[in-house]
Design a protein around this motif. Structure first.
Motif, PDB file in Angstrom:
ATOM      1  N   ARG A  63      -0.631   4.203   1.314  1.00 56.86           N
ATOM      2  CA  ARG A  63      -1.377   5.158   2.586  1.00 56.86           C
ATOM      3  C   ARG A  63      -1.814   6.360   2.002  1.00 56.86           C
ATOM      4  O   ARG A  63      -0.931   6.986   3.315  1.00 56.86           O
ATOM      5  CB  ARG A  63      -0.982   4.482   3.317  1.00 56.86           C
ATOM      6  CG  ARG A  63      -0.557   3.114   3.619  1.00 56.86           C
ATOM      7  CD  ARG A  63      -0.531   3.049   5.366  1.00 56.86           C
ATOM      8  NE  ARG A  63      -0.016   1.432   5.516  1.00 56.86           N
ATOM      9  CZ  ARG A  63       1.261   0.827   6.536  1.00 56.86           C
ATOM     10  NH1 ARG A  63       1.663   1.688   7.257  1.00 56.86           N
ATOM     11  NH2 ARG A  63       0.967  -0.945   5.970  1.00 56.86           N
ATOM     12  N   TYR A  65      -5.779  11.028  -6.653  1.00 55.41           N
ATOM     13  CA  TYR A  65      -4.628  10.295  -7.664  1.00 55.41           C
ATOM     14  C   TYR A  65      -3.474  10.436  -8.316  1.00 55.41           C
ATOM     15  O   TYR A  65      -2.527   9.574  -8.221  1.00 55.41           O
ATOM     16  CB  TYR A  65      -6.150   9.580  -8.540  1.00 55.41           C
ATOM     17  CG  TYR A  65      -5.347   8.601  -9.410  1.00 55.41           C
ATOM     18  CD1 TYR A  65      -5.406   7.203  -9.087  1.00 55.41           C
ATOM     19  CD2 TYR A  65      -4.749   8.790 -10.377  1.00 55.41           C
ATOM     20  CE1 TYR A  65      -5.246   6.870  -9.643  1.00 55.41           C
ATOM     21  CE2 TYR A  65      -5.039   8.286 -11.970  1.00 55.41           C
ATOM     22  CZ  TYR A  65      -4.586   6.806 -11.114  1.00 55.41           C
ATOM     23  OH  TYR A  65      -4.730   5.691 -12.405  1.00 55.41           O
ATOM     24  N   THR A 111       0.744  -0.972  -0.514  1.00 58.51           N
ATOM     25  CA  THR A 111       0.042  -0.283  -0.221  1.00 58.51           C
ATOM     26  C   THR A 111       0.913   1.539  -0.067  1.00 58.51           C
ATOM     27  O   THR A 111       1.984   1.607   0.608  1.00 58.51           O
ATOM     28  CB  THR A 111      -0.688  -0.074   1.063  1.00 58.51           C
ATOM     29  OG1 THR A 111      -0.285   0.203   2.604  1.00 58.51           O
ATOM     30  CG2 THR A 111      -1.432  -1.855   1.169  1.00 58.51           C
ATOM     31  N   TRP A 168      -1.426   0.654  -6.736  1.00 56.32           N
ATOM     32  CA  TRP A 168      -1.147   0.995  -5.448  1.00 56.32           C
ATOM     33  C   TRP A 168      -2.959   0.410  -4.909  1.00 56.32           C
ATOM     34  O   TRP A 168      -3.473   0.637  -5.883  1.00 56.32           O
ATOM     35  CB  TRP A 168      -0.860   1.790  -4.953  1.00 56.32           C
ATOM     36  CG  TRP A 168       0.541   2.802  -5.482  1.00 56.32           C
ATOM     37  CD1 TRP A 168       0.614   3.806  -6.376  1.00 56.32           C
ATOM     38  CD2 TRP A 168       1.775   2.030  -4.589  1.00 56.32           C
ATOM     39  NE1 TRP A 168       1.849   4.280  -6.192  1.00 56.32           N
ATOM     40  CE2 TRP A 168       2.635   2.973  -5.216  1.00 56.32           C
ATOM     41  CE3 TRP A 168       2.376   1.150  -4.137  1.00 56.32           C
ATOM     42  CZ2 TRP A 168       4.100   2.496  -4.666  1.00 56.32           C
ATOM     43  CZ3 TRP A 168       3.427   0.715  -3.776  1.00 56.32           C
ATOM     44  CH2 TRP A 168       4.400   1.643  -4.026  1.00 56.32           C
ATOM     45  N   PRO A 169      -3.111  -0.338  -4.588  1.00 57.46           N
ATOM     46  CA  PRO A 169      -4.323  -1.163  -4.068  1.00 57.46           C
ATOM     47  C   PRO A 169      -5.433   0.030  -3.300  1.00 57.46           C
ATOM     48  O   PRO A 169      -6.588  -0.024  -3.614  1.00 57.46           O
ATOM     49  CB  PRO A 169      -4.631  -2.355  -3.414  1.00 57.46           C
ATOM     50  CG  PRO A 169      -2.755  -2.456  -2.509  1.00 57.46           C
ATOM     51  CD  PRO A 169      -2.083  -1.193  -3.757  1.00 57.46           C
ATOM     52  N   ASP A 170      -4.306   1.182  -3.066  1.00 57.20           N
ATOM     53  CA  ASP A 170      -5.442   1.966  -1.958  1.00 57.20           C
ATOM     54  C   ASP A 170      -5.308   3.266  -2.949  1.00 57.20           C
ATOM     55  O   ASP A 170      -5.222   4.121  -2.332  1.00 57.20           O
ATOM     56  CB  ASP A 170      -4.803   2.294  -0.625  1.00 57.20           C
ATOM     57  CG  ASP A 170      -3.391   1.927  -0.213  1.00 57.20           C
ATOM     58  OD1 ASP A 170      -2.788   2.026  -1.462  1.00 57.20           O
ATOM     59  OD2 ASP A 170      -2.531   2.488   0.658  1.00 57.20           O
ATOM     60  N   ASN A 171      -4.766   3.703  -3.944  1.00 55.75           N
ATOM     61  CA  ASN A 171      -4.550   4.737  -4.609  1.00 55.75           C
ATOM     62  C   ASN A 171      -5.549   4.080  -6.213  1.00 55.75           C
ATOM     63  O   ASN A 171      -4.876   4.327  -7.206  1.00 55.75           O
ATOM     64  CB  ASN A 171      -3.232   5.348  -5.069  1.00 55.75           C
ATOM     65  CG  ASN A 171      -3.645   6.415  -5.611  1.00 55.75           C
ATOM     66  OD1 ASN A 171      -4.617   7.301  -5.553  1.00 55.75           O
ATOM     67  ND2 ASN A 171      -3.232   6.583  -6.717  1.00 55.75           N
ATOM     68  N   GLN A 172      -6.605   3.883  -6.578  1.00 57.69           N
ATOM     69  CA  GLN A 172      -7.252   3.024  -7.364  1.00 57.69           C
ATOM     70  C   GLN A 172      -8.127   4.213  -8.402  1.00 57.69           C
ATOM     71  O   GLN A 172      -8.712   3.720  -9.257  1.00 57.69           O
ATOM     72  CB  GLN A 172      -7.862   1.765  -7.540  1.00 57.69           C
ATOM     73  CG  GLN A 172      -6.652   0.631  -7.035  1.00 57.69           C
ATOM     74  CD  GLN A 172      -6.048   0.321  -8.114  1.00 57.69           C
ATOM     75  OE1 GLN A 172      -6.244   0.100  -9.312  1.00 57.69           O
ATOM     76  NE2 GLN A 172      -5.096   0.047  -7.851  1.00 57.69           N
ATOM     77  N   GLN A 229     -10.149  10.699  -7.464  1.00 61.97           N
ATOM     78  CA  GLN A 229      -9.514  11.301  -6.069  1.00 61.97           C
ATOM     79  C   GLN A 229      -8.865  12.047  -6.153  1.00 61.97           C
ATOM     80  O   GLN A 229      -7.788  12.006  -7.516  1.00 61.97           O
ATOM     81  CB  GLN A 229      -9.198   9.804  -5.119  1.00 61.97           C
ATOM     82  CG  GLN A 229     -10.145   8.596  -4.660  1.00 61.97           C
ATOM     83  CD  GLN A 229     -10.650   9.764  -3.476  1.00 61.97           C
ATOM     84  OE1 GLN A 229     -10.581  10.504  -2.962  1.00 61.97           O
ATOM     85  NE2 GLN A 229     -12.325   8.995  -3.087  1.00 61.97           N
TER      86      GLN A 229
END
Length: 273
Positions: free
Chosen positions: A70, A238, A68, A227-231, A235
């Motif tokens: 984060r 992003y 991640t 990244w799985p937490d920036n898909q 956002q």
């Protein structure tokens, strides 16, 4: 008569003054209101500070061991020192390279010693006390803004400020960073100087300082690191996260914006740890 004493801000640009005409040839500081009037703001792109490498767009943030990145997490004072150390021009880094720490809590065996010692030698970093750096503490928005501002030696702009900066130790440095278009406040016109800065906020500000600004997801490359937490491209952070975590060649598009052309290798920074 209206005094034109309001200083606007614009991402990546420095305000040059108010003008009576759209062509920006008639500079004015006041205007007499005999009817509806329009005044025009002058802008120029903020230069990348000379000590920093704005030419090579290397990845300067790496993810965590769990894969991640984060965006909403905190970033430590040591991590910020390391990021700016990596972003120095090679010549500046080599000429000022030192492992002699001025801080009692930054030891010779610490992974961040070279970065903190070198950035302190340059006058960019300061401790929380004269002899302590507190490397693992989350860095605040004011501390981060002050670091950015110290890379620039220009004059400070008046009134580029926020009500919650009154009497704050970093007021002038935050105002300088704001006037350069590097740092923005919140929608309620506060800066929240003592709030811990998030990783997403930090990389957004760094990208503005370096003029590393893809304008849309189409400016990136499909085979980039993700990244799985920036898909979610919707956002606000992003693009900033992707820019900070991928080394790439690029072409300038319009103004401060860029489009990626090719991915490239990231330098091995382990020699400094």
């Amino acid at each position: 008569v209206v005094q034109l004493d309001k200083v606007p801000t614009r991402e990546g640009y420095t305000f040059t003054g108010w003008y009576a005409d759209k062509e920006l040839t008639q500079a004015i500081t006041e205007i007499k209101m005999t009817s509806n009037k329009t005044v025009y703001a002058g802008w120029e792109e903020t230069d990348v500070p000379g000590m920093l490498n704005g030419e090579d767009h290397y990845a300067y943030v790496v993810g965590y061991e769990d894969g991640t990145v984060r965006p909403g997490g905190n970033i430590s004072r040591a991590e910020v020192a390391t990021i700016f150390f990596r972003l120095l021009q090679d010549q500046v880094r080599q000429e000022n390279l030192t492992t002699d720490s001025a801080f009692a809590d930054v030891g010779a065996g610490d992974w961040y010693n070279t970065a903190i010692s070198t950035m302190a030698e340059l006058g960019i970093l300061r401790g929380r006390t004269p002899d302590t750096f507190v490397p693992n503490a989350p860095i605040t928005r004011a501390e981060f803004a002050a670091i950015c501002a110290r890379f620039d030696t220009g004059e400070n702009a008046d009134d580029a400020t926020f009500p919650d900066l009154a009497g704050h130790w970093a007021k002038e440095e935050v105002e300088r960073a704001v006037s350069l278009g590097w740092i923005m406040g919140y929608e309620d016109n506060t800066f929240r100087p003592d709030k811990a800065i998030t990783r997403a906020e930090a990389v957004t500000m760094i990208n503005r300082v370096l003029q590393r600004n893809p304008q849309s997801p189409e400016d990136l490359l499909k085979d980039m690191v993700t990244w799985p937490d920036n898909q979610d491209p919707s956002q606000w952070y992003y693009l900033a996260i992707q820019e900070a975590t991928n080394s790439h060649d690029y072409e300038r598009t319009t103004g401060i914006y860029e489009t990626w052309t090719q991915l490239r290798e990231t330098p091995d920074w382990s020699q400094y740890e």
